[in-house]
Write a protein that holds these residues in place. Structure first.
Motif, PDB file in Angstrom:
ATOM      1  N   LEU A  58       0.833  -1.194   0.000  1.00  0.00           N
ATOM      2  CA  LEU A  58       0.000   0.000   0.000  1.00  0.00           C
ATOM      3  C   LEU A  58       0.872   1.250   0.000  1.00  0.00           C
ATOM      4  O   LEU A  58       0.620   2.197  -0.736  1.00  0.00           O
ATOM      5  CB  LEU A  58      -0.929  -0.013   1.220  1.00  0.00           C
ATOM      6  N   GLU A  82       2.186   1.822  -3.400  1.00  0.00           N
ATOM      7  CA  GLU A  82       1.161   2.335  -4.290  1.00  0.00           C
ATOM      8  C   GLU A  82       0.893   3.817  -4.010  1.00  0.00           C
ATOM      9  O   GLU A  82       0.701   4.615  -4.925  1.00  0.00           O
ATOM     10  CB  GLU A  82      -0.131   1.519  -4.124  1.00  0.00           C
ATOM     11  N   GLN A  83       0.913   4.167  -2.725  1.00  0.00           N
ATOM     12  CA  GLN A  83       0.650   5.569  -2.385  1.00  0.00           C
ATOM     13  C   GLN A  83       1.797   6.465  -2.842  1.00  0.00           C
ATOM     14  O   GLN A  83       1.577   7.611  -3.236  1.00  0.00           O
ATOM     15  CB  GLN A  83       0.437   5.748  -0.875  1.00  0.00           C
ATOM     16  N   ASN A 112       1.085   7.064  -6.342  1.00  0.00           N
ATOM     17  CA  ASN A 112       0.024   8.066  -6.462  1.00  0.00           C
ATOM     18  C   ASN A 112       0.569   9.464  -6.197  1.00  0.00           C
ATOM     19  O   ASN A 112       0.210  10.427  -6.865  1.00  0.00           O
ATOM     20  CB  ASN A 112      -1.101   7.783  -5.467  1.00  0.00           C
ATOM     21  N   PRO A 125      -3.190  -3.820  -9.017  1.00  0.00           N
ATOM     22  CA  PRO A 125      -3.419  -3.256 -10.344  1.00  0.00           C
ATOM     23  C   PRO A 125      -3.394  -1.731 -10.273  1.00  0.00           C
ATOM     24  O   PRO A 125      -4.009  -1.136  -9.388  1.00  0.00           O
ATOM     25  CB  PRO A 125      -4.822  -3.767 -10.707  1.00  0.00           C
TER      26      PRO A 125
END
Lengths: 308, 387
Positions: free
Chosen positions: A5, A8-9, A12, A139
């Motif tokens: 996570l 992924e952040q 982002n 994904p």
């Protein structure tokens, strides 16, 4: 701690950073070189998004729409500079703020007249509207990856223009010493028009890239332009390198903070209080950082040569 | 004798001028500019349709309606409300999309003995501790739709729920509402910055990581469009189904219908709700504006009809506040939802339905009622109201 996570952040955050960089690069060129405060930079971002939405619909292709938007925003920038801003360089910042604030209102109303109040949507082609697992099990939307790649590409292009071309040399000279440049017989007027057009193009690219994620709305530049000013202040006004690094740092702090602060706060207060307080505190983080940078290095982290 | 006659004629003149000459003045505060202006437009269209159907008269008097734009900001809403009450001297104020704008303007109206007919926002404080005899709602209390959704989640066997909502008065009410009725576990909750935050990538990543059975969201207006778009891009739908309140409406459906078809929400109303008044409203609206009305328009339509019912009862004499208040409480008119029964806090006691996004026979996206979830439901704050 969930590492996937977190990763992924960070991605982002990187993606938000790229959008911020495109906006900040244009803003800092204009602010740093022309010493011109352009509050209406967010309006050019908005116009980029509206152009792209319209052209995409005409050509029935997002890619063609995006390609047409680039010259369109350049021309818009040049026209705005020649019609409205040219006579303001010699005036003080307050006058510039006033006029460019007027431009924001003007563009908002213009958009309302042309496109109506509802806003538009940019439909992504199928090959961009998918996800890939670059991190196993997570994904990630291809389009957001495309923003990162394009942002990096534009950063490289800008680096090349500024460090290797004659235009870049003039831009660097302008950022360090404007009076000297005029005295050496450079056509400052033309240079300023070009730089403003380049800044508008960068804002337009940011707008067209944000369009498919966020919807294309009146006043869409307003919330992001404040973050953009923070970025150029942290990075050092007039410095593209500073804008690049600061944009990524601000993007990641904003995203990661928003994502993990509620959990961290939950260790201290009730979960309801944590989820309410976290968004407020995470948006403050960036301003704390700006205050810290200003306290230690008032000229920003990477000011252009000659300014420090 | 002469004196008495003169006095009588003066009184007669004075009162007759009140009865016939004075138009009924209504102020309507909504959002007409900014990206949320679409909602305000729809509310205005709903109110205008009601006035058309009333021949722009209430109880024999002409009606003047003054629309004001709050620009999505509490301070501007408050200013405009102040102007309506002090300068225009309106008899009724209606409108208000946003809870935070209503909260800022509320006292200005009710304390000046003007009637406030809220036609959207229903923050909990106004339903509870700070309720006022001069406030009436033609919508719902914020918690109620969310409570209905909590029941739906229970019925569908959802055990692990993730919650997302904007961080402002209504967002907090809605979250509190769903938690009141939802019996499973809330595995994650994000309150996003309002109205600034429009990118939800960070939150959607957390949702994916938390692996909930369902995602529950409240994102009104343009935030709903953005959220749906990003939810659809994130490809979460196959793992985490979406349940929403006030995120999809007949305003956003022309834009988001494709992604939203089949989405479930809870509401007191849908265009196909089978009441005579609703049929008259929806048909009239489609004829006049060539589109489906949203619930915002339905509530605004009702607010005009409620005012009309009260003005008719007092024969156009709105100077007797107590009589008008009594007439408003009776709400003697056909609402789009059937008859309105007011609770002690002047919020309607009403049914809530599960609704679903469908494509109608003309290929236009709209919402339709699936089934009734809550019957004659009263909001949980009514007992705290001392009227």
């Amino acid at each position: 701690m969930n590492w996937l996570l977190l990763l992924e952040q960070v991605l982002n955050g990187f993606q938000l950073g790229m959008l911020l960089f495109l906006l900040a690069a244009g803003l800092t060129l204009v602010f740093g070189i022309m010493d011109f405060v352009n509050l209406a930079h967010g309006s050019l971002y908005m116009m980029g998004a509206f152009f792209c939405a319209t052209f995409s619909e005409w050509t029935n292709s997002f890619l063609f729409g995006a390609l047409l938007t680039i010259p369109a925003t350049f021309i818009l920038g040049v026209v705005v500079e020649m019609v409205a801003l040219r006579r303001l360089y010699s005036r003080n910042h307050l006058d510039q703020v006033l006029v460019t604030f007027g431009l924001i209102l003007f563009f908002n109303e213009l958009v309302r007249l042309i496109w109506g109040p509802v806003g538009l949507d940019i439909v992504l082609p199928d090959f961009l509207n998918r996800s890939v697992e670059i991190i196993p099990g997570v994904p990630y939307p291809i389009y957001r990856l495309a923003i990162i790649v394009l942002g990096l590409a534009v950063a490289l292009l800008l680096y090349w223009i500024i460090s290797k071309t004659r235009l870049g040399m003039l831009i660097r000279a302008g950022a360090s010493n404007r009076e000297m440049m005029g005295a050496l017989g450079i056509n400052v007027q033309l240079l300023f028009t070009l730089v403003f057009g380049l800044g508008a193009t960068l804002a337009g690219i940011a707008g067209l890239m944000a369009g498919p994620i966020l919807s294309v709305e009146i006043g869409m530049g307003r919330s992001i332009i404040i973050l953009t000013f923070v970025v150029i202040v942290i990075g050092g006004i007039g410095s593209i390198k500073g804008a690049f690094i600061a944009a990524i740092v601000v993007g990641i702090i904003d995203t990661v903070g928003r994502s993990f602060l509620p959990d961290i706060l939950k260790l201290m207060v009730s979960s309801d209080a944590a989820s309410t307080a976290a968004p407020a505190i995470s948006s403050m983080l960036i301003y704390f950082m700006m205050a810290l940078v200003l306290a230690i290095r008032p000229q920003g982290l990477f000011p252009p040569k000659g300014v420090a | 004798m002469f004196k008495k006659l003169a006095l009588a004629s003066v009184i007669a003149l004075a009162t007759s001028s009140v009865f016939a000459g004075e138009p009924i003045k209504i102020g309507f505060v909504t959002t007409l500019s900014t990206g949320a202006g679409v909602i305000g437009q729809d509310m205005r269209d709903g109110a205008e349709l009601a006035l058309d159907q009333l021949d722009r008269k209430m109880g024999g008097s002409d009606v003047t309606i003054i629309y004001e734009d709050d620009g999505f900001k509490p301070e501007i809403g408050k200013q405009k409300t102040d102007k309506l009450v002090k300068k225009d001297k309106v008899d009724f104020v209606s409108g208000y999309i946003w809870s935070h704008v209503l909260m800022a303007s509320y006292k200005k109206v009710v304390d000046n003995d003007v009637f406030l007919i809220g036609s959207n926002a229903g923050p909990s404080t106004i339903a509870g501790k700070r309720c006022h005899e001069n406030f009436f709602s033609t919508s719902w209390q914020n918690d109620q739709n969310a409570m209905a959704m909590g029941e739906v989640l229970n019925q569908r066997g959802i055990k692990r729920l993730y919650i997302m909502a904007p961080n402002y008065a209504a967002g907090k009410n809605m979250v509190a509402g769903v938690k009141r009725t939802f019996k499973g576990e809330v595995v994650g909750q994000d309150m996003t910055k309002f109205p600034a935050q429009l990118d939800f990538s960070a939150e959607l990543a957390k949702v994916r990581a938390a692996k909930p059975d369902a995602l529950w969201v409240f994102y009104p207006g343009k935030h709903g469009v953005q959220f749906l778009k990003q939810y659809s891009q994130s490809k979460l739908a196959k793992d985490v189904p979406l349940y929403n309140i006030f995120t999809i409406d007949n305003l956003s459906l022309p834009r988001v219908g494709e992604w939203a078809e089949g989405s479930l929400m809870t509401q007191f109303w849908a265009p196909n709700l089978d009441t005579p008044a609703n049929k008259r409203f929806v048909d009239g609206f489609k004829e006049k504006y060539d589109r489906y009305p949203s619930f915002y328009a339905a509530q605004s339509y009702d607010s005009m009809m409620l005012i009309d019912s009260a003005v008719r009862k007092v024969d156009g004499d709105v100077s007797d506040k107590d009589a008008v208040r009594a007439a408003l409480t009776e709400a003697d008119f056909e609402s789009v939802r059937g008859k309105i029964n007011y609770g002690n806090n002047h919020f309607p006691i009403q049914d809530f339905y599960l609704t679903k996004v469908i494509k109608d026979s003309d290929g236009v996206y709209t919402t339709e009622i699936v089934k009734k979830v809550l019957s004659n439901h009263q909001d949980p704050y009514a007992s705290k109201c001392k009227i």
